[in-house]
Scaffold this active site. Structure first.
Site, PDB file in Angstrom:
ATOM      1  N   LYS A 151     -15.138  13.258   6.922  1.00  0.00           N
ATOM      2  CA  LYS A 151     -15.508  12.695   5.624  1.00  0.00           C
ATOM      3  C   LYS A 151     -15.819  11.202   5.745  1.00  0.00           C
ATOM      4  O   LYS A 151     -16.829  10.715   5.228  1.00  0.00           O
ATOM      5  CB  LYS A 151     -14.375  12.924   4.632  1.00  0.00           C
ATOM      6  N   ASP A 209     -13.160  15.510  -0.656  1.00  0.00           N
ATOM      7  CA  ASP A 209     -12.939  14.093  -0.383  1.00  0.00           C
ATOM      8  C   ASP A 209     -14.258  13.361  -0.149  1.00  0.00           C
ATOM      9  O   ASP A 209     -14.417  12.197  -0.521  1.00  0.00           O
ATOM     10  CB  ASP A 209     -12.031  13.957   0.840  1.00  0.00           C
ATOM     11  N   ARG A 260       4.482  -5.179   6.460  1.00  0.00           N
ATOM     12  CA  ARG A 260       4.339  -5.662   7.832  1.00  0.00           C
ATOM     13  C   ARG A 260       5.202  -6.911   8.073  1.00  0.00           C
ATOM     14  O   ARG A 260       5.788  -7.085   9.139  1.00  0.00           O
ATOM     15  CB  ARG A 260       2.875  -5.962   8.134  1.00  0.00           C
ATOM     16  N   LYS A 311      -6.721   8.811   7.729  1.00  0.00           N
ATOM     17  CA  LYS A 311      -7.904   9.672   7.776  1.00  0.00           C
ATOM     18  C   LYS A 311      -8.797   9.189   8.910  1.00  0.00           C
ATOM     19  O   LYS A 311      -9.929   8.763   8.716  1.00  0.00           O
ATOM     20  CB  LYS A 311      -8.636   9.658   6.438  1.00  0.00           C
ATOM     21  N   ALA A 366      -7.150   5.309  -4.228  1.00  0.00           N
ATOM     22  CA  ALA A 366      -5.806   4.781  -4.492  1.00  0.00           C
ATOM     23  C   ALA A 366      -5.587   4.408  -5.955  1.00  0.00           C
ATOM     24  O   ALA A 366      -4.605   4.836  -6.575  1.00  0.00           O
ATOM     25  CB  ALA A 366      -5.543   3.574  -3.588  1.00  0.00           C
ATOM     26  N   ASN A 416     -16.007   3.008   3.194  1.00  0.00           N
ATOM     27  CA  ASN A 416     -16.823   3.581   4.255  1.00  0.00           C
ATOM     28  C   ASN A 416     -18.304   3.615   3.887  1.00  0.00           C
ATOM     29  O   ASN A 416     -19.163   3.313   4.708  1.00  0.00           O
ATOM     30  CB  ASN A 416     -16.311   4.983   4.594  1.00  0.00           C
ATOM     31  N   GLY A 474      -7.206  14.873   1.343  1.00  0.00           N
ATOM     32  CA  GLY A 474      -7.765  15.176   0.033  1.00  0.00           C
ATOM     33  C   GLY A 474      -8.371  13.975  -0.657  1.00  0.00           C
ATOM     34  O   GLY A 474      -8.177  12.830  -0.237  1.00  0.00           O
ATOM     35  N   GLU A 489     -11.848   2.468   8.326  1.00  0.00           N
ATOM     36  CA  GLU A 489     -11.469   3.364   9.417  1.00  0.00           C
ATOM     37  C   GLU A 489     -12.655   4.021  10.103  1.00  0.00           C
ATOM     38  O   GLU A 489     -12.615   4.282  11.304  1.00  0.00           O
ATOM     39  CB  GLU A 489     -10.487   4.429   8.905  1.00  0.00           C
TER      40      GLU A 489
END
Length: 358
Positions: free
Chosen positions: A184, A235, A28, A102, A134, A247, A130, A272
């Site tokens: 997911k 996932d 960025r 996602k 990371a 999440n 999928g 997210e």
């Protein structure tokens, strides 16, 4: 070219470089690029993973003129802006654009590849889904899905990951793969918010959300195998089991009464699902899909619904009844008419043959 040096963007860049693709990771800011190039490690988002020496690092201001493939590793809430600036940064007309998000793009909850296809065409766009935590992905592998309606593009993306030692399935259902990923994240958040109320409630919350999102995905032509395969339930299991799952942790914090606005700072990264769930709820409503659990989760996130009422919705919701199929296959219109004509023709030929014999 990978745009976005978060944990997943960095991991994808590492794998692409290992797979033999000449790869650049764009950050960025110039300061971030300088730091990563100096440390040869992303100490903020992916500590302990050495960046390959052949991986080039630069800021996004360097442009995209050299790119054949552009992987967008930015949060889904920023995808709209990122997509609109690609051409300004010199995106070549031949370059493919692949979403790693996602989530859904605001304000309407648009699947990323739908937005990409509208701007660049379906033959140049794809997504990756999928189970791909990371850190584990760069050390022990993953089960990715490369999805595009253009077969050669899906094959090319999958081939690079496979050369890097990662299993990667090819799919021609990008919308299904993306909505599986969105479901997911929402399901992981829901199960995290409900786990203290019992595993049955947590499982029901995840199952209801998957079912509600699938009914919407089905409207858009997605296939069930995208939801039940690697991109969806595969996932979900990875996310539910991962100790570092953002999440799921966000759901647990919601259950503890932490306001949604404070959760990303607590987690240390963007979450997210906190943005995706309200978009999902609105999109499902606009499409005429009954989605009581997704809607209630959106209200929990916005602090409009207390936790006990959210759990009550999960426990009390009964899915729509099954669409019963006829036990015998339906006969096409005109079948008996055609059958009668065939019998008449057969008898006519029989009489003719009998007359010829006499």
């Amino acid at each position: 070219m990978v745009i976005g040096a978060g944990s997943f963007g960095t991991a994808v860049a590492v794998l692409l470089a290992r797979g033999g693709l000449r790869t650049t990771l764009q950050t960025r800011t110039t300061e971030q690029a300088t730091q990563l190039a100096s440390d040869r490690e992303n100490r903020v988002y992916l500590p302990g993973v050495e960046l390959p020496r052949e991986l080039r690092i630069e800021s996004a201001e360097a442009g995209l003129a050299r790119a054949d493939y552009v992987f967008l590793g930015v949060p889904s809430t920023q995808l709209g802006t990122a997509i609109n600036t690609l051409e300004q940064h010199g995106l070549p007309g031949r370059a493919a654009v692949i979403s790693l998000a996602k989530g859904l793009v605001p304000p309407d909850g648009t699947p990323p590849t739908k937005l990409l296809a509208a701007k660049f065409g379906t033959t140049r766009t794809a997504c990756v889904g999928g189970p791909a935590h990371a850190r584990e992905m760069v050390s022990d592998g993953a089960g990715l899905v490369a999805a595009s309606t253009e077969e050669s593009l899906a094959t090319a993306i999958a081939g690079v990951f496979i050369r890097a030692g990662v299993v990667c399935e090819e799919s021609n259902d990008p919308i299904g793969v993306e909505l599986a990923g969105a479901a997911k994240n929402a399901a992981a958040l829901a199960s995290g918010a409900t786990e203290r109320q019992g595993l049955n409630a947590a499982g029901a919350a995840a199952g209801h959300i998957f079912a509600e999102v699938y009914r919407w995905a089905e409207q858009q032509g997605a296939r069930p195998e995208s939801m039940i395969g690697l991109a969806g339930t595969g996932d979900l299991v990875a996310t539910a089991l991962a100790p570092q799952s953002r999440n799921r942790r966000a759901g647990e914090l919601l259950a503890e009464g932490v306001p949604a606005a404070e959760i990303p700072e607590r987690v240390g990264q963007a979450v997210e699902a906190l943005e995706t769930v309200p978009l999902l709820a609105n999109a499902l409503h606009a499409s005429g899909i009954e989605a009581p659990v997704t809607t209630a989760l959106a209200r929990l996130i916005s602090n409009e619904l207390p936790l006990d009422e959210w759990v009550a919705v999960v426990r009390a919701t009964v899915p729509p009844p099954a669409r019963w199929r006829p036990q015998r296959p339906q006969v096409r219109p005109g079948f008996w008419l055609r059958f009668r004509e065939r019998i008449r023709t057969w008898f006519a030929r029989f009489r003719t043959n009998e007359e010829d014999r006499h």
